[in-house]
Write a protein that holds these residues in place. Structure first.
Motif, short mmCIF file in Angstrom:
data_model
loop_
_atom_site.label_atom_id
_atom_site.label_comp_id
_atom_site.label_asym_id
_atom_site.label_seq_id
_atom_site.Cartn_x
_atom_site.Cartn_y
_atom_site.Cartn_z
N MET A 65 -12.73 -6.08 1.79
CA MET A 65 -12.80 -5.34 0.54
C MET A 65 -13.21 -6.27 -0.59
O MET A 65 -12.79 -7.43 -0.62
N ARG A 66 -14.01 -5.76 -1.51
CA ARG A 66 -14.44 -6.57 -2.64
C ARG A 66 -14.18 -5.81 -3.94
O ARG A 66 -14.45 -4.61 -4.04
N ILE A 67 -13.60 -6.51 -4.92
CA ILE A 67 -13.31 -5.95 -6.24
C ILE A 67 -14.17 -6.69 -7.25
O ILE A 67 -14.27 -7.93 -7.21
N TRP A 68 -14.79 -5.95 -8.17
CA TRP A 68 -15.55 -6.57 -9.25
C TRP A 68 -14.89 -6.23 -10.58
O TRP A 68 -14.50 -5.08 -10.82
N ALA A 69 -14.72 -7.24 -11.43
CA ALA A 69 -14.06 -7.05 -12.72
C ALA A 69 -14.93 -7.56 -13.85
O ALA A 69 -15.55 -8.63 -13.74
N GLU A 70 -14.96 -6.82 -14.95
CA GLU A 70 -15.68 -7.29 -16.14
C GLU A 70 -15.08 -8.59 -16.65
O GLU A 70 -15.79 -9.51 -17.04
N VAL A 76 -14.06 -10.57 -6.44
CA VAL A 76 -12.93 -11.05 -5.63
C VAL A 76 -13.00 -10.39 -4.26
O VAL A 76 -12.97 -9.16 -4.16
N GLU A 77 -13.08 -11.20 -3.25
CA GLU A 77 -13.11 -10.69 -1.88
C GLU A 77 -11.71 -10.79 -1.28
O GLU A 77 -11.06 -11.83 -1.38
N VAL A 78 -11.24 -9.71 -0.68
CA VAL A 78 -9.92 -9.67 -0.06
C VAL A 78 -10.10 -9.59 1.45
O VAL A 78 -10.78 -8.69 1.96
N ASP A 79 -9.50 -10.52 2.17
CA ASP A 79 -9.62 -10.57 3.62
C ASP A 79 -8.75 -9.50 4.28
O ASP A 79 -7.86 -8.91 3.64
N VAL A 80 -8.97 -9.30 5.56
CA VAL A 80 -8.22 -8.27 6.28
C VAL A 80 -6.74 -8.60 6.38
O VAL A 80 -5.91 -7.72 6.60
N ASP A 81 -6.38 -9.87 6.20
CA ASP A 81 -4.97 -10.24 6.25
C ASP A 81 -4.27 -10.10 4.90
O ASP A 81 -3.11 -10.47 4.75
N GLY A 82 -4.96 -9.52 3.91
CA GLY A 82 -4.35 -9.28 2.61
C GLY A 82 -4.33 -10.47 1.69
O GLY A 82 -3.62 -10.47 0.68
N ARG A 83 -5.11 -11.48 1.99
CA ARG A 83 -5.23 -12.65 1.13
C ARG A 83 -6.60 -12.70 0.47
O ARG A 83 -7.57 -12.11 0.96
#
Length: 462
Positions: free
Chosen positions: A1-6, A20-27
């Motif tokens: 999952m990837r989140i983009w923030a202003e 911000v990229e979030v790995d499958v292990d929640g980190r």
């Protein structure tokens, strides 16, 4: 999952156009700055992204009491006595008898959902209700610990479960009576509770943790404390201490030392420890905690509600101390209000403004930084920062909110904490689990229905 923030608070500094990229292990995996929204290929776009704080002290069941203890005690008018923590405690004990395992889980799930919607990503549950109403253990001594874990499975919150050891009614070692019977165990029984709680935590996501909680010097004999602390020597250890002047007088009479003095004389207090409340400290006690690495666990709304007193935050932080925030009695689940109440208590006592600000950090920024660091340490959770490898505990604020319009940097935190409220929380992730979207928990309807069911049952029993 990837989140983009202003804009985002990355490793303690504000940055723009952050992916911000979030790995499958929640980190958190990679963190990139200066990434255009169009090229980010993000799953979620947000305005303001922050690390999310952990709630370091909760008694979930007490949420069901909110609003029911705001009258003076039955003898107050006759005796002229003031209502205090001790009179409130008697109300709490009477209320306890109505809880079933099912209502405890339903209430806990609702509390955890409210925490997430307020911007918390994780919670330490100081769990001391173990037995049936008459004090008889359940067939599974950890039945109610499993219910707290079950609530966390429903809410998705990051849980540090703290089974509580509670065996005496005071330093005179009087037996438990009334509502206290639901708390009690001996050392062997507590070991079984801890084993069951550990099994329950193992059934949750990998970020869940187990800790240990000797309730207080009033409830734990001196010779038992070392044994309890050694049950899980690498786990977080939480303990109530120096909350009430009556408690201090009782410990002085029994041990010849104030509670914090006695604790430091007899135990190696370090970063594993979270000392809850610490309201009434001498200068020496305050410095001892500040330099030990322990976390002072403050619960400003509850401490205000109970008339506990005011923690000396300014001197404690100046001495290098670490503090964190908890919701304790859960009469209000409001992260921004907890932080605001802490700062305002310092202002009222000292008759100054911006007491906890520093030359390089505003009040809001200092308060939030402390809540991040102290909460992560107290829960044994590798969170509290947007950096590669950290647990992906994240909160997004709504930049479209009027209170935040046109603001940037630390002033965003000041406006959230001192001008706004937790309605500014738009999204929350706990170890990468996207649990709050548009300010609303993804399972709110189901969890709220369970809470309504529990409250009907509880109020019929009162």
């Amino acid at each position: 999952m990837r989140i983009w923030a202003e804009t985002a608070l990355v490793a303690g500094k504000w940055a723009e156009k952050v992916s911000v990229e979030v790995d499958v292990d929640g980190r958190i995996g990679t963190v990139s700055q200066g990434v255009d929204r169009e090229t980010a290929a993000a799953d979620r776009h947000v305005s303001i992204l922050l690390p999310a704080a952990a709630n370091l002290h909760s008694h979930a069941f007490q949420r069901a009491m909110a609003g029911l203890s705001e009258r003076r005690g039955p003898n107050a008018e006759v005796t002229g006595a003031h209502d205090t923590f001790w009179t409130w405690r008697e109300i709490m004990y009477r209320f306890l008898g109505a809880f079933t395992p099912e209502t405890i889980e339903d209430v806990a799930a609702f509390v955890q959902m409210e925490m997430l919607e307020a911007g918390y990503s994780a919670s330490a549950e100081f769990h001391y209700v173990h037995n049936q109403a008459d004090g008889t253990p359940y067939a599974d001594p950890a039945e109610l610990s499993r219910r707290i874990a079950g609530a966390a499975r429903r809410s998705g919150i990051g849980l540090t479960l703290l089974p509580v050891y509670y065996t005496t009614g005071g330093l005179d070692r009087r037996p438990l009576a009334g509502g206290q019977k639901r708390f009690g165990s001996d050392l062997d029984g507590f070991a079984r509770i801890v084993e069951g709680a550990e099994d329950a935590v193992a059934g949750l996501a990998s970020d869940a943790r187990l800790g240990i909680a000797p309730h207080s010097l009033r409830a734990v004999p001196a010779e038992d404390l070392a044994h309890v602390a050694a049950l899980r020597p690498d786990a977080p250890l939480h303990m109530h201490i120096a909350e009430q002047t009556g408690e201090i007088e009782e410990v002085l009479a029994a041990y010849g030392r104030r509670p914090v003095e006695w604790l430091f004389d007899n135990h190696a207090v370090d970063a594993r420890w979270c000392l809850i409340h610490c309201t009434h400290l001498t200068d020496g006690e305050r410095r001892a905690i500040a330099t030990s690495g322990a976390v002072a666990g403050l619960c400003p709304i509850t401490e205000s509600s109970l008339g506990d007193g005011i923690f000396d935050g300014a001197n404690y932080l100046a001495e290098g101390g670490t503090l964190g925030i908890g919701s304790d009695s859960n009469i209000r689940i409001a992260l921004s209000e907890e932080l605001r109440t802490l700062e305002y208590s310092q202002r009222l006592r000292d008759r100054h403004r911006a007491v906890l600000a520093t030359p390089d950090r505003s009040c809001g920024r200092r308060l939030y930084d402390e809540a991040l660091a102290g909460g992560a340490r107290a829960l044994g959770r590798d969170s509290g920062a947007i950096r590669p490898g950290a647990v992906a505990d994240l909160v997004a604020l709504d930049a479209g909110a009027l209170h935040l319009e046109g603001l940037s940097g630390d002033t965003l935190l000041d406006a959230w904490i001192f001008a706004g409220d937790d309605r500014l929380v738009a999204d929350v992730w706990s170890a990468g689990r996207h649990l709050v979207k548009g300010g609303r928990h993804i399972a709110r309807e189901e969890i709220e229905a369970g809470y309504r069911r529990a409250m009907k049952s509880l109020r019929r029993s009162l």
